[in-house]
Design an enzyme around this catalytic site. Structure first.
Site, PDB file in Angstrom:
ATOM      1  N   GLU A   1      -2.183  -6.987  -7.112  1.00 17.38           N
ATOM      2  CA  GLU A   1      -1.254  -8.073  -7.459  1.00 17.38           C
ATOM      3  C   GLU A   1      -1.672  -9.369  -6.771  1.00 17.38           C
ATOM      4  OE1 GLU A   1       2.274  -5.920  -6.394  1.00 17.38           O
ATOM      5  OE2 GLU A   1       1.954  -4.619  -8.126  1.00 17.38           O
ATOM      6  N   GLU A  33      -6.219   2.185  -6.219  1.00 21.58           N
ATOM      7  CA  GLU A  33      -5.051   1.977  -7.073  1.00 21.58           C
ATOM      8  C   GLU A  33      -5.486   1.440  -8.434  1.00 21.58           C
ATOM      9  OE1 GLU A  33      -1.272   1.327  -4.545  1.00 21.58           O
ATOM     10  OE2 GLU A  33      -2.217  -0.614  -4.816  1.00 21.58           O
ATOM     11  N   SER A  53       2.103   4.595  -9.444  1.00 24.08           N
ATOM     12  CA  SER A  53       3.157   5.445 -10.006  1.00 24.08           C
ATOM     13  C   SER A  53       3.265   6.821  -9.338  1.00 24.08           C
ATOM     14  CB  SER A  53       3.001   5.596 -11.524  1.00 24.08           C
ATOM     15  OG  SER A  53       3.162   4.338 -12.153  1.00 24.08           O
ATOM     16  N   HIS A  76      -4.526  -6.150  -2.404  1.00 22.71           N
ATOM     17  CA  HIS A  76      -3.752  -5.479  -3.448  1.00 22.71           C
ATOM     18  C   HIS A  76      -4.033  -6.146  -4.793  1.00 22.71           C
ATOM     19  CE1 HIS A  76      -0.417  -3.997  -5.808  1.00 22.71           C
ATOM     20  NE2 HIS A  76      -0.306  -3.024  -4.911  1.00 22.71           N
ATOM     21  N   ASN A 113       4.760   0.501   0.010  1.00 28.18           N
ATOM     22  CA  ASN A 113       4.547  -0.938  -0.185  1.00 28.18           C
ATOM     23  C   ASN A 113       5.792  -1.452  -0.909  1.00 28.18           C
ATOM     24  OD1 ASN A 113       3.825  -3.498  -0.900  1.00 28.18           O
ATOM     25  ND2 ASN A 113       2.166  -2.899  -2.285  1.00 28.18           N
ATOM     26  N   LYS A 129       6.608  -4.381  -1.653  1.00 32.50           N
ATOM     27  CA  LYS A 129       6.402  -5.578  -2.489  1.00 32.50           C
ATOM     28  C   LYS A 129       7.537  -6.575  -2.232  1.00 32.50           C
ATOM     29  CE  LYS A 129       3.763  -2.727  -5.601  1.00 32.50           C
ATOM     30  NZ  LYS A 129       3.236  -2.473  -6.925  1.00 32.50           N
ATOM     31  N   GLY A 156       3.072   0.596 -11.287  1.00 38.40           N
ATOM     32  CA  GLY A 156       4.366   0.169 -11.811  1.00 38.40           C
ATOM     33  C   GLY A 156       4.564   0.489 -13.280  1.00 38.40           C
TER      34      GLY A 156
HETATM   35  P1  13P Z   1       3.977   1.839  -7.848  1.00 37.96           P
HETATM   36  O1  13P Z   1       4.045   3.045  -6.964  1.00 37.96           O
HETATM   37  O2  13P Z   1       5.294   1.163  -8.038  1.00 37.96           O
HETATM   38  O3  13P Z   1       3.250   2.119  -9.135  1.00 37.96           O
HETATM   39  O4  13P Z   1       3.069   0.762  -7.067  1.00 37.96           O
HETATM   40  C1  13P Z   1       1.870   1.172  -6.547  1.00 37.96           C
HETATM   41  C2  13P Z   1       1.374   0.092  -5.672  1.00 37.96           C
HETATM   42  O5  13P Z   1       1.007  -0.972  -6.124  1.00 37.96           O
HETATM   43  C3  13P Z   1       1.384   0.328  -4.221  1.00 37.96           C
HETATM   44  O6  13P Z   1       0.678  -0.642  -3.548  1.00 37.96           O
END
Ligand code: 13P
Length: 253
Positions: A97, A167, A213, A95, A10, A12, A173
């Protein structure tokens, strides 16, 4: 029964066009056969057309979001038929976010999952708890409810057209990964709820990923867990070498 592992990147809101294309050229020939590991890159909408045109036969391209309606006056939005018309195959839905910053709700996640299935897009349906919920000890109940709501009105014959990504928000992150045991325990709880909704056979076949992560150092221990079928990866999916290391780890599944 073997569940084909999935390593979904992903991206982002990272990369420019040149970076995105360089990545695809670097990984296209390196990823294994799709039957061994499903490798997917979920990219910003603006890159999708260029990436689909250049995807190798073992790499698939996904979007990071879409609207739940076919069309309409929704400035800035992208629809499932639009994605499908460009040959996009996957879409991340719900997601954390998007739940946190763009008012994504359990209801819209459900409508989007249904819409994705209708247009032959594989929805990667995200769920996961906040740190507060984790510390209160109610993670599994919370995540189960998210899953029940996400799968409302989805008939049994469509469930295996979807993928779930667990997640935990506190692990995204932050560099703070759930332990393999923690991740596996909640994923087991998700499998249980799918079993109660759709029966054992479907629950045993549905792919459930872990995200938060994941990186080349911790991927082996996560992938080794019996209920974890792969990863949805943010930061560590941006670099081709790092992404390919994750894919190679999934080959051992
Ligand atoms: P990270 O791997 O950067 O922690 O992000 C995970 C994520 O949100 C994947 O959708």
């Amino acid at each position: 029964m073997r569940r084909t592992p999935v390593i979904a990147g992903n991206w982002k809101m990272y990369k420019t066009k040149d970076d995105a294309l360089a990545f695809i050229y670097a990984v296209n020939l390196e990823v294994p056969e799709f039957e061994k590991v499903e490798t997917v890159i979920c990219a910003p909408s603006i890159f999708l057309r260029d990436l689909v045109k250049r995807e190798g036969e073992n790499l698939k391209i996904g979007a990071q979001n879409m609207h739940y309606l076919d069309e309409g006056a929704y400035t800035g939005e992208v629809s499932a038929p639009m994605l499908r018309s460009y040959g996009v195959d996957y879409v991340v839905i719900g997601h954390s976010e998007r739940r946190a910053y763009y008012n994504e709700t359990d209801e819209s996640v459900n409508l989007k999952a249904i819409q994705a299935i209708k247009y032959d897009l594989t929805p990667i349906v995200c769920c996961g708890e906040s740190l507060e919920i984790r510390e209160a000890g109610t993670t599994n109940d919370f995540v189960k409810q998210q899953v029940i709501k996400a799968y409302q009105n989805i008939p049994a014959e469509d469930v295996l057209k979807t993928i779930i990504a667990y997640e935990p928000i506190w692990a995204i992150g932050t560099g703070r990964t759930a332990t393999p045991e923690q991740a596996n325990e909640t994923i087991q709880a998700i499998r249980e709820v799918i079993k109660s909704l759709y029966g054992e056979k479907i629950s045993e076949q549905l792919r459930i990923l872990y995200g938060g992560s994941v990186n080349p150092k911790n991927v082996d221990s996560l992938i080794a867990m019996p209920d974890i079928d792969g990863a949805l990866v943010g930061g560590a999916s941006l670099d081709p070498t790092s992404y390919l290391t994750l894919v190679k780890a999934a080959l051992k599944k």
